[in-house]
Design a protein around this motif. Structure first.
Motif, PDB file in Angstrom:
ATOM      1  N   ILE A  27       0.848  -1.199   0.000  1.00 43.39           N
ATOM      2  CA  ILE A  27       0.000   0.000   0.000  1.00 43.39           C
ATOM      3  C   ILE A  27       0.883   1.248   0.000  1.00 43.39           C
ATOM      4  O   ILE A  27       1.834   1.348   0.773  1.00 43.39           O
ATOM      5  N   THR A  28       0.555   2.210  -0.863  1.00 45.15           N
ATOM      6  CA  THR A  28       1.296   3.473  -0.943  1.00 45.15           C
ATOM      7  C   THR A  28       0.369   4.649  -0.681  1.00 45.15           C
ATOM      8  O   THR A  28      -0.601   4.813  -1.403  1.00 45.15           O
ATOM      9  N   PRO A  29       0.660   5.503   0.350  1.00 42.53           N
ATOM     10  CA  PRO A  29       1.631   5.262   1.414  1.00 42.53           C
ATOM     11  C   PRO A  29       1.029   4.346   2.478  1.00 42.53           C
ATOM     12  O   PRO A  29      -0.198   4.301   2.617  1.00 42.53           O
ATOM     13  N   PRO A  30       1.863   3.633   3.262  1.00 48.48           N
ATOM     14  CA  PRO A  30       1.316   2.695   4.258  1.00 48.48           C
ATOM     15  C   PRO A  30       0.939   3.372   5.579  1.00 48.48           C
ATOM     16  O   PRO A  30       1.198   2.842   6.650  1.00 48.48           O
ATOM     17  N   ALA A  31       0.370   4.570   5.488  1.00 46.90           N
ATOM     18  CA  ALA A  31      -0.106   5.279   6.683  1.00 46.90           C
ATOM     19  C   ALA A  31      -1.378   4.598   7.191  1.00 46.90           C
ATOM     20  O   ALA A  31      -2.122   3.996   6.411  1.00 46.90           O
ATOM     21  N   PRO A  32      -1.656   4.663   8.502  1.00 44.90           N
ATOM     22  CA  PRO A  32      -2.809   3.938   9.052  1.00 44.90           C
ATOM     23  C   PRO A  32      -4.127   4.209   8.328  1.00 44.90           C
ATOM     24  O   PRO A  32      -4.880   3.274   8.023  1.00 44.90           O
ATOM     25  N   HIS A  33      -4.434   5.488   8.056  1.00 41.83           N
ATOM     26  CA  HIS A  33      -5.716   5.769   7.418  1.00 41.83           C
ATOM     27  C   HIS A  33      -5.762   5.222   5.996  1.00 41.83           C
ATOM     28  O   HIS A  33      -6.832   4.861   5.497  1.00 41.83           O
ATOM     29  N   ASN A  34      -4.607   5.111   5.345  1.00 44.02           N
ATOM     30  CA  ASN A  34      -4.594   4.579   3.988  1.00 44.02           C
ATOM     31  C   ASN A  34      -4.717   3.059   3.984  1.00 44.02           C
ATOM     32  O   ASN A  34      -5.269   2.467   3.049  1.00 44.02           O
ATOM     33  N   ILE A  35      -4.214   2.411   5.035  1.00 48.54           N
ATOM     34  CA  ILE A  35      -4.431   0.967   5.200  1.00 48.54           C
ATOM     35  C   ILE A  35      -5.925   0.706   5.391  1.00 48.54           C
ATOM     36  O   ILE A  35      -6.488  -0.243   4.823  1.00 48.54           O
ATOM     37  N   ALA A  36      -6.583   1.571   6.165  1.00 48.43           N
ATOM     38  CA  ALA A  36      -8.042   1.439   6.350  1.00 48.43           C
ATOM     39  C   ALA A  36      -8.769   1.598   5.017  1.00 48.43           C
ATOM     40  O   ALA A  36      -9.708   0.847   4.710  1.00 48.43           O
ATOM     41  N   ASN A  37      -8.331   2.567   4.202  1.00 50.79           N
ATOM     42  CA  ASN A  37      -8.932   2.727   2.865  1.00 50.79           C
ATOM     43  C   ASN A  37      -8.777   1.447   2.050  1.00 50.79           C
ATOM     44  O   ASN A  37      -9.716   1.002   1.379  1.00 50.79           O
ATOM     45  N   ALA A  38      -7.589   0.862   2.103  1.00 51.38           N
ATOM     46  CA  ALA A  38      -7.312  -0.356   1.335  1.00 51.38           C
ATOM     47  C   ALA A  38      -8.199  -1.515   1.798  1.00 51.38           C
ATOM     48  O   ALA A  38      -8.694  -2.300   0.972  1.00 51.38           O
ATOM     49  N   LEU A  39      -8.398  -1.628   3.094  1.00 49.27           N
ATOM     50  CA  LEU A  39      -9.262  -2.697   3.624  1.00 49.27           C
ATOM     51  C   LEU A  39     -10.708  -2.527   3.163  1.00 49.27           C
ATOM     52  O   LEU A  39     -11.374  -3.499   2.818  1.00 49.27           O
ATOM     53  N   ALA A  40     -11.187  -1.277   3.162  1.00 50.43           N
ATOM     54  CA  ALA A  40     -12.552  -1.015   2.704  1.00 50.43           C
ATOM     55  C   ALA A  40     -12.696  -1.365   1.225  1.00 50.43           C
ATOM     56  O   ALA A  40     -13.681  -1.995   0.809  1.00 50.43           O
ATOM     57  N   ALA A  41     -11.714  -0.951   0.415  1.00 50.35           N
ATOM     58  CA  ALA A  41     -11.740  -1.269  -1.012  1.00 50.35           C
ATOM     59  C   ALA A  41     -11.696  -2.771  -1.229  1.00 50.35           C
ATOM     60  O   ALA A  41     -12.429  -3.329  -2.064  1.00 50.35           O
ATOM     61  N   ALA A  42     -10.841  -3.446  -0.470  1.00 54.38           N
ATOM     62  CA  ALA A  42     -10.730  -4.905  -0.588  1.00 54.38           C
ATOM     63  C   ALA A  42     -12.040  -5.588  -0.213  1.00 54.38           C
ATOM     64  O   ALA A  42     -12.454  -6.559  -0.867  1.00 54.38           O
ATOM     65  N   ALA A  43     -12.708  -5.082   0.828  1.00 54.91           N
ATOM     66  CA  ALA A  43     -13.978  -5.680   1.251  1.00 54.91           C
ATOM     67  C   ALA A  43     -15.027  -5.581   0.141  1.00 54.91           C
ATOM     68  O   ALA A  43     -15.750  -6.551  -0.133  1.00 54.91           O
ATOM     69  N   LEU A  44     -15.115  -4.420  -0.504  1.00 57.95           N
ATOM     70  CA  LEU A  44     -16.093  -4.254  -1.583  1.00 57.95           C
ATOM     71  C   LEU A  44     -15.736  -5.147  -2.774  1.00 57.95           C
ATOM     72  O   LEU A  44     -16.614  -5.743  -3.407  1.00 57.95           O
ATOM     73  N   ALA A  45     -14.450  -5.231  -3.074  1.00 60.39           N
ATOM     74  CA  ALA A  45     -14.022  -6.087  -4.188  1.00 60.39           C
ATOM     75  C   ALA A  45     -14.317  -7.551  -3.895  1.00 60.39           C
ATOM     76  O   ALA A  45     -14.801  -8.291  -4.763  1.00 60.39           O
ATOM     77  N   ARG A  46     -14.031  -7.974  -2.680  1.00 62.46           N
ATOM     78  CA  ARG A  46     -14.300  -9.371  -2.300  1.00 62.46           C
ATOM     79  C   ARG A  46     -15.802  -9.664  -2.312  1.00 62.46           C
ATOM     80  O   ARG A  46     -16.231 -10.754  -2.682  1.00 62.46           O
ATOM     81  N   ALA A  47     -16.603  -8.667  -1.933  1.00 63.77           N
ATOM     82  CA  ALA A  47     -18.064  -8.833  -1.993  1.00 63.77           C
ATOM     83  C   ALA A  47     -18.518  -9.077  -3.417  1.00 63.77           C
ATOM     84  O   ALA A  47     -19.532  -9.742  -3.660  1.00 63.77           O
TER      85      ALA A  47
END
Length: 479
Positions: free
Chosen positions: A292-312
């Motif tokens: 993840i770029t950048p691997p800041a905490p809030h951006n990791i949270a963004n990535a998890l949300a995006a991943a959840a929608l994609a996995r759905a």
């Protein structure tokens, strides 16, 4: 539903509020389906007249200089996102029993209007902060899975143009603002996420409760997943209050270890315990934090949300990893500019409210904070309380800098503060030089203003550009 609705527009008098990008897009579409369209706008400048002339060639009437009076015979009003609900035009519409909807609602109703084309499902995203980044991440993941997709909506591409365009899509990544959701009563997403909730745009919505309720509309009628932020209980409450299709699941995302029906982080790895068999015992690795770029905490949270929608939507784990690796954020979103004298300079000009600035500050330590601008009614005590221990110093600019100075005096009295009382074009260079003076090797100078930019700059992009230019000048002087 779309084609029946489109048929009902034939010959109907429709008023479009606003000559902006979305208003023009809606006017063109409605006229194309046989509606009699009048666009109203309070402006009457040269640019307005040029747009009006272009629309006149399409048989669309434009009334300039009066955005308050409802044109006679109007049967429907279509608004642009920024128009406030208490605008006189809408009060007149309500008094006349005329419905008001937004361009996103029109786009939804236009789905399925092209013969032989199946409407693409919507994966929808809202939240106070992180919407655009998460939407772009989601689109990157969907593309990595080989799906035809686009990032649309509040992200800059009018969604009507995409729905009616020549290109065919398998799925759309749709960013929706609270404004757009307010005017879109019938949108029903495949799956949707509310990333976070913090006070913002309260002057438009009238109250935090109304703001949250509009955000919560994104969950209405979801068919597969309602994605919420475990760290923000208000988002889970919105899921609980939503009327969804039977079988639709609540899926949480967390920066900690995930429970069942959640995505989270374990030992630097993003893991899925929602879209796996036997989620009580099993977890699926999706990607590493380092992807993840950048691997800041809030951006990791963004990535998890995006991943959840994609996995759905059924996207395989490898595509989540590849999509996150491919993604690069837009400019002025936690963007590393340069290192000068052992000090890193980071541009997060997009942090235009306290919630965004708090997330940005949490990613660095120690920090010399450059902040200020137009507060939009915000208060800064909570932000300063949570971030004070990270601060080496603060440099304040802009119209409402005194509000931040007062919060720093109350909650971080030992933090050195430079109050820059100037708004000229050299103010940002002065701010960067003052920040460099306060900083020590290993520190980060962070532009995370927690305020809007329009007191000194045309927009947050121009403010970020000024910061980057100032850092480059500082680097040249130090070379």
């Amino acid at each position: 539903m779309g084609s029946r609705q489109v048929t009902s527009w034939q010959g109907k008098n429709i008023t479009v509020a606003g000559l902006g990008v979305s208003g023009i897009s809606a006017a063109r579409a409605l006229a194309g389906f046989g509606a009699s369209v009048t666009v109203v706008d309070g402006g009457d400048g040269e640019g307005h007249r040029a747009k009006a002339a272009e629309l006149a060639h399409l048989g669309i009437s434009v009334r300039l200089g009066d955005a308050e009076t409802l044109p006679e015979g109007t049967g429907l009003v279509v608004t642009s996102p920024g128009w406030k609900p208490d605008s006189p035009l809408f009060a007149a519409a309500a008094a006349a029993g005329v419905e008001v909807v937004g361009d996103v609602e029109i786009a939804w109703q236009l789905r399925g209007s092209r013969p032989g084309r199946e409407p693409a499902p919507w994966l929808a995203i809202t939240g106070t902060n992180g919407k655009t980044t998460t939407t772009q991440m989601l689109a990157s993941i969907l593309k990595a899975a080989g799906l035809r997709t686009a990032a649309v909506g509040n992200i800059g591409t009018p969604i009507i143009d995409v729905v009616l365009g020549e290109e065919e899509y398998d799925v759309l990544a749709v960013e929706l603002s609270s404004y757009q959701l307010h005017w879109a009563p019938s949108v029903r997403a495949h799956s949707a996420a509310v990333l976070n909730l913090a006070p913002d745009h309260l002057d438009w919505h009238g109250s935090m409760e109304a703001y949250a309720a509009d955000k919560g509309r994104i969950y209405e009628g979801n068919t597969v997943a309602c994605v919420y932020n475990v760290a923000d209980p208000a988002t889970e409450r919105l899921v609980e209050e939503a009327d969804v299709v039977e079988g639709c699941r609540a899926i949480g995302f967390t920066l900690g270890a995930p429970g069942p029906s959640m995505l989270g982080v374990v030992d630097g790895i993003l893991v899925d315990r929602a879209f796996v068999e036997n989620r009580q015992k099993n977890a699926q690795e999706l990607a590493e934090v380092s992807d993840i770029t950048p691997p800041a905490p809030h951006n990791i949270a963004n990535a998890l949300a995006a991943a959840a929608l994609a996995r759905a939507f059924g996207v395989p784990p490898r595509a989540v990893r590849d999509g996150l690796r491919d993604f690069r954020p837009d400019a002025h979103r936690v963007a590393f500019v340069d290192e000068v004298g052992g000090v890193a300079y980071v541009d997060d000009s997009k942090a235009t409210n306290t919630h965004a600035a708090e997330a940005s500050l949490a990613a660095y330590e120690p920090v010399v904070w450059i902040a200020g601008g137009l507060a939009k009614g915000a208060t800064f005590d909570e932000l300063v309380q949570k971030s004070a221990e990270r601060m080496r110093g603060a440099v304040l600019i802009g119209a409402d800098r005194a509000l931040i100075a007062e919060a720093l005096a109350r909650h971080a009295p030992d933090v050195p503060v430079v109050d820059l009382d100037r708004t000229d074009t050299g103010a940002m260079l002065a701010a960067v030089r003052e920040a460099a003076r306060l900083a020590e090797p290993g520190d980060t100078v962070l532009l995370a203003p927690a305020c809007a930019s329009m007191d000194m700059f045309a927009n947050y992009n121009k403010r970020g550009d000024a910061f980057a230019d100032a850092v480059r000048e500082l680097a040249a002087e130090s070379a």
